[in-house]
Scaffold this motif. Sequence first.
Motif, PDB file in Angstrom:
ATOM      1  N   SER A 143     -13.801  34.799  68.384  1.00 36.70           N
ATOM      2  CA  SER A 143     -14.373  36.137  68.236  1.00 36.70           C
ATOM      3  C   SER A 143     -13.242  37.151  68.106  1.00 36.70           C
ATOM      4  O   SER A 143     -12.073  36.816  68.329  1.00 36.70           O
ATOM      5  N   GLY A 144     -13.601  38.368  67.760  1.00 34.75           N
ATOM      6  CA  GLY A 144     -12.643  39.469  67.796  1.00 34.75           C
ATOM      7  C   GLY A 144     -12.864  40.222  69.106  1.00 34.75           C
ATOM      8  O   GLY A 144     -14.012  40.508  69.465  1.00 34.75           O
ATOM      9  N   PHE A 214     -18.424  39.316  58.560  1.00 40.45           N
ATOM     10  CA  PHE A 214     -17.118  39.355  59.216  1.00 40.45           C
ATOM     11  C   PHE A 214     -16.371  40.649  58.879  1.00 40.45           C
ATOM     12  O   PHE A 214     -15.586  41.139  59.688  1.00 40.45           O
ATOM     13  N   GLN A 218     -18.326  44.054  60.771  1.00 36.99           N
ATOM     14  CA  GLN A 218     -17.500  44.185  61.979  1.00 36.99           C
ATOM     15  C   GLN A 218     -16.534  45.364  61.853  1.00 36.99           C
ATOM     16  O   GLN A 218     -15.512  45.416  62.540  1.00 36.99           O
ATOM     17  N   ARG A 220     -14.371  46.235  59.617  1.00 38.23           N
ATOM     18  CA  ARG A 220     -12.983  45.974  59.203  1.00 38.23           C
ATOM     19  C   ARG A 220     -12.601  46.870  58.032  1.00 38.23           C
ATOM     20  O   ARG A 220     -13.457  47.293  57.248  1.00 38.23           O
ATOM     21  N   GLU A 249     -18.794  38.447  67.381  1.00 36.78           N
ATOM     22  CA  GLU A 249     -18.880  37.194  66.634  1.00 36.78           C
ATOM     23  C   GLU A 249     -20.178  37.182  65.830  1.00 36.78           C
ATOM     24  O   GLU A 249     -20.769  38.240  65.638  1.00 36.78           O
ATOM     25  N   LEU A 274      -7.915  38.371  68.509  1.00 37.29           N
ATOM     26  CA  LEU A 274      -7.142  39.615  68.309  1.00 37.29           C
ATOM     27  C   LEU A 274      -7.880  40.737  69.032  1.00 37.29           C
ATOM     28  O   LEU A 274      -9.034  40.552  69.446  1.00 37.29           O
TER      29      LEU A 274
HETATM   30  N1  URA Z   1     -14.662  35.764  64.544  1.00 38.03           N
HETATM   31  C1  URA Z   1     -15.302  36.903  64.238  1.00 38.03           C
HETATM   32  O1  URA Z   1     -16.509  36.884  63.967  1.00 38.03           O
HETATM   33  N2  URA Z   1     -14.601  38.047  64.260  1.00 38.03           N
HETATM   34  C2  URA Z   1     -13.292  38.088  64.518  1.00 38.03           C
HETATM   35  O2  URA Z   1     -12.685  39.160  64.473  1.00 38.03           O
HETATM   36  C3  URA Z   1     -12.630  36.874  64.824  1.00 38.03           C
HETATM   37  C4  URA Z   1     -13.350  35.715  64.827  1.00 38.03           C
END
Ligand code: URA
Length: 311
Positions: A143-144, A214, A218, A220, A249, A274
């Motif tokens: 996960s982040g 992702f 999330q 990013r 995640e 991270l």
């Molecule tokens: N998995 C994710 O879903 N996000 C992340 O930042 C790292 C792993």
Amino acid sequence: MACSNKDPCKKETTCPEKCDYVSNPYLATMKEDILYHFDLGTKTHDLHAMFGDVKFVCVGGSAWRMKAFAQYINELLGLGCSKDDIPNICAHTDRFSMYKVGPVLAISHGMGIPSISIMLHELIKLLCHARCTGVVVFRIGTSGGIGVQPGTVVVTKVSVDACFKPHFEQNVMGMIVAYPTVLNECLAQELLKCSKELNQFETILGCTLCTSDFYEGQARLDGAFCNYTAEDKMMYLQSAYEAGVRNIEMESSVFAAMCNRSGLAGTVVCVTLLDRLQGDQISSSHEVLGEYQERPQKLVGCYIKKIFCKK
Ligand code: URA
Ligand code: R2B
């Protein structure tokens, strides 16, 4: 919630027709049930003989990692299988991989809600066809993190959606149905205890944000598209942190919802790769990432060993 070390499951049954894990009147009317994505079926396989003794199921995204988990458990519990003697039960399909060592089943689920959801439907039916009782399910993964040191393991208290709501919304025939996503508290506390005993890495209890993407999902800044600013991203992640979110995640929401619907005791244990407040790219070495990914395995292994050795 009263905490019992022996059996965190609320419901038990021995009768396949009355299995509490499933809730579908049509199943009892079917002459055969083909678990298509596992390449298993009630007519082609003796599911009770194959899986009747399963007490722990551990699921994770990568097929390779679930094989490594099965090998690790084999060693940890002293089950005596040779390393190359743990076959992939789903070898005739490349959708999911499945390994069984003693009472432990390890299954890969791929990435994202749709993939794990298909796997869980078939797993829950499999457990009923096999007449399993008192089963505990773990999701291990990556996960982040938000505001935590990379390498921290987060045990999920509750999985939340993009608005930090504690439910999983599913579109069924054009209607939105919401299912609660709180996970088993006793199991989570037991895993925190295991972490203290292992004393190798930090483990915390926290809310987990589950997304269906992702990159933009999330927040990013490094996806192929980005229509928001770095300030928008930081405000969003900061508000997630304030709502109690410690990691992000992509499968915990439907996992939690399906554990609750089936009555299976379940928990999600993810290592953070991270800290998203510091960046978006996962730039640690393969060696460091490999060691991080062993952490959820060690924690779940410790819990399983405790219960296994009690019996
Ligand atoms: N998995 C994710 O879903 N996000 C992340 O930042 C790292 C792993
Ligand atoms: C964690 O990592 C994967 C994305 O890289 C996804 O399956 C998840 O939940």
